[in-house]
Design a protein around this motif. Structure first.
Motif, PDB file in Angstrom:
ATOM      1  N   THR A 123     -53.897  50.275  25.669  1.00 17.05           N
ATOM      2  CA  THR A 123     -54.169  48.924  26.119  1.00 17.05           C
ATOM      3  C   THR A 123     -52.889  48.314  26.677  1.00 17.05           C
ATOM      4  O   THR A 123     -51.806  48.863  26.510  1.00 17.05           O
ATOM      5  N   GLY A 125     -51.411  45.731  25.515  1.00 17.90           N
ATOM      6  CA  GLY A 125     -50.558  45.455  24.361  1.00 17.90           C
ATOM      7  C   GLY A 125     -49.765  46.686  23.951  1.00 17.90           C
ATOM      8  O   GLY A 125     -48.559  46.614  23.729  1.00 17.90           O
ATOM      9  N   ARG A 129     -45.698  47.141  24.242  1.00 19.16           N
ATOM     10  CA  ARG A 129     -44.863  47.394  23.068  1.00 19.16           C
ATOM     11  C   ARG A 129     -43.925  48.558  23.329  1.00 19.16           C
ATOM     12  O   ARG A 129     -42.740  48.506  22.993  1.00 19.16           O
ATOM     13  N   GLN A 155     -52.476  40.003  33.307  1.00 19.88           N
ATOM     14  CA  GLN A 155     -51.697  39.869  32.087  1.00 19.88           C
ATOM     15  C   GLN A 155     -50.410  40.678  32.065  1.00 19.88           C
ATOM     16  O   GLN A 155     -49.523  40.378  31.272  1.00 19.88           O
ATOM     17  N   ALA A 159     -46.699  39.865  30.105  1.00 19.76           N
ATOM     18  CA  ALA A 159     -46.024  40.788  29.194  1.00 19.76           C
ATOM     19  C   ALA A 159     -44.607  41.079  29.686  1.00 19.76           C
ATOM     20  O   ALA A 159     -43.647  41.059  28.907  1.00 19.76           O
ATOM     21  N   TRP A 271     -41.598  39.064  19.501  1.00 19.56           N
ATOM     22  CA  TRP A 271     -41.869  40.491  19.355  1.00 19.56           C
ATOM     23  C   TRP A 271     -42.171  40.804  17.889  1.00 19.56           C
ATOM     24  O   TRP A 271     -43.182  41.438  17.566  1.00 19.56           O
ATOM     25  N   SER A 274     -45.573  39.458  16.893  1.00 19.13           N
ATOM     26  CA  SER A 274     -46.682  40.169  17.513  1.00 19.13           C
ATOM     27  C   SER A 274     -46.817  41.559  16.881  1.00 19.13           C
ATOM     28  O   SER A 274     -47.932  42.045  16.661  1.00 19.13           O
ATOM     29  N   GLU A 275     -45.709  42.165  16.514  1.00 11.96           N
ATOM     30  CA  GLU A 275     -45.769  43.463  15.820  1.00 11.96           C
ATOM     31  C   GLU A 275     -46.345  43.295  14.415  1.00 11.96           C
ATOM     32  O   GLU A 275     -47.083  44.151  13.932  1.00 11.96           O
ATOM     33  N   GLU A 278     -49.952  43.189  14.835  1.00 11.16           N
ATOM     34  CA  GLU A 278     -50.481  44.542  15.041  1.00 11.16           C
ATOM     35  C   GLU A 278     -50.524  45.323  13.734  1.00 11.16           C
ATOM     36  O   GLU A 278     -51.505  46.006  13.429  1.00 11.16           O
TER      37      GLU A 278
ATOM     38  N   ASP B 270     -57.854  34.030  19.848  1.00  8.21           N
ATOM     39  CA  ASP B 270     -56.418  33.719  19.721  1.00  8.21           C
ATOM     40  C   ASP B 270     -56.160  32.854  18.484  1.00  8.21           C
ATOM     41  O   ASP B 270     -55.167  33.033  17.789  1.00  8.21           O
TER      42      ASP B 270
END
Lengths: 320, 320
Positions: A123, A125, A129, A155, A159, A271, A274-275, A278, B270
């Motif tokens: 994806t 995302g 990453r 998008q 990113a 970062w 967002s990690e 995930e 979101d």
């Protein structure tokens, strides 16, 4: 392979070691991932000393040709360049960006340049990453300019903007016509706008387009801040104007040094979170089963469950 | 109070019940929070049937006067309006937005309008979370137009855009001059741009400004999509042009019905993941102690630890 040996190779600037390191961080195997994280941790002290440039623009604007000409200019001036890409469509299309080996041919053969295709799986995302980590590896290998190329489809620009110091947007000489497909807000966020293909019969149109953009931006932009976005023109074919683009990048790097440092701190924090998101999503999938997480997400999306309530339920059942 | 009784009151459109419900969701007490979540869950089936409008613009553009005039127009046409605010500065400044009771006086006395000041405590994130929930409560109380007012200082516009269907940006007649303080990208993201104060000596300037913005946006915007952002003029003092703004909102609502539904689904997802992030952050603070989480965040921000590695460590030690 041992992460220490690979880290040594990367630090020495060994291209094969760098290529293997990037392949390692792109791998989804759990044991590879552990090794990749050890490798990154080892190399962190050697990272950070590059200018990170996002290069974006619609298909047909000439991104590859621009990066090749611009890149050759940089390496001729003594820089060491790395070119990465964010192209989440490369899986579907069978590898569009940089996948074609005939593109950026001269740059690929340049010993001071390292050109890497977009990870061909995953994806947006996931691709983003891994690109973020690849930037760090390239810096550890001594590249002092890192270009992140994006496709102009929504998008991926966002990113790329989230992991770079400077956003360079390529434009076509037909002012206004070419913005279809560029996500709203991107033009306004660009630090440097470069009208490409300013040569031959298009030179006059390029002049006009640059003036139009300059006026439009002066209307729509705040005049505050240390940097006023510049609108430049160049020809990636004749090389005219490329030196001015490089000079503007250098000026940005100098003028904005402390703003760049602050931006990187904010990007690193984003970062991390967002990690964490995930990692939590993965842990939830393991502990609660992925189907029930998806079911809750669907309830929220359809407006049947408040996000705050759903979040608490999921997190509480996960850490119980 | 029992959530069921309060939910009944909100559903009946009882203003005091609505005010108490919003106070409840703004509370940070853990028992209040539980009750608030029960209340929201009960009311979810009654939510969603409004148009959610963000109204933004720099200080001095006349947001309060505009909302008052626009709001009176809407209630006269039979709508039921709720006005909320995102103003993370209200704590520091002692309550700027809507805190002054003399503002929006006529609207506050209008039985078809509900005007609520910004929560006077907390970070932007905290204020935004509670505003998102307050929108749902207002909808459950039968308000079919919800306005979220923002202060023109950066991130609050982004937060407002993430919870509304339509972004209305107010502009001053002196084209370009007034954008200082508006975050980059906001003008380009607006669905409706309204030049306010188009009256008296400024009428000519307002005309000129509207034409300039129209031209600039036609250059910088993609022509794709079902909606082309409109640039309108109005006077919040004389009321001239307010009807056209209302008509444009209605046109947007009709034309963009399916796009709005899709946008809401994405916003809700979101919301879920941002709440999960908050819940995880809180759980981490309890389980790992807040200082060590901050220390890791700092390591990442300073580029000493990769975000991906830090995230895994934090999440693994939390759910161990």
């Amino acid at each position: 392979m041992e992460p220490d040996a690979l880290a040594d190779g990367v630090r020495r600037g060994d291209r094969r070691a760098l290529a293997r390191a990037i392949t390692l961080i792109e791998s989804r195997r759990e044991d590879h991932r552990r090794t990749a994280e050890d490798l990154l941790t080892l190399l962190m002290p050697a990272t950070g000393a590059s200018i990170r440039i996002a290069v974006s623009g619609v298909p047909g604007v000439g991104k590859s040709t621009f990066i090749e000409t611009f890149g050759r200019h940089l390496t001729a001036a003594g820089h060491r360049l790395a070119v990465l890409a964010i192209d989440p469509s490369s899986q579907r299309s069978g590898g569009s960006i940089l996948g074609d080996k005939t593109r950026m041919e001269a740059l690929s053969r340049d010993p001071a340049a390292f050109v890497r295709p977009s990870p061909a799986q995953g994806t947006l995302g996931g691709v983003a990453r891994r690109t973020r980590e690849a930037i760090l590896l390239c810096e550890a290998a001594g590249h002092d300019v890192v270009i992140v190329e994006t496709v102009g489809v929504g998008q991926s620009e966002i990113a790329a903007a989230g992991m770079t110091d400077l956003f360079l947007l390529l434009l076509l000489p037909g002012a206004g016509d070419e913005l279809q497909g560029i996500k709203r807000g991107i033009v306004e966020v660009a630090d440097l706008l470069v009208v490409n293909k300013a040569d031959g019969a298009m030179a006059g149109a390029a002049n006009h387009a640059a003036a139009e953009y300059r006026h439009a931006l002066s209307l729509l932009r705040s005049g505050t801040g240390a940097w006023t976005p510049e609108i430049l023109q160049c020809s990636s074919v004749t090389g005219e104007g490329i030196g001015k683009v490089a000079a503007a990048v250098e000026r940005y790097r100098t003028t904005m040094a402390s703003a760049i440092a602050e931006r990187r701190r904010a990007q690193a924090r984003d970062w991390l979170w967002s990690e964490i998101g995930e990692a939590v999503r993965e842990a939830m999938g393991r502990r609660l089963d992925a189907a029930s997480v998806s079911a809750v997400e669907c309830e929220v999306a359809e407006g049947r469950l408040p996000g705050s309530v759903a979040a608490r339920r999921l997190v509480e059942s996960m850490i119980k």
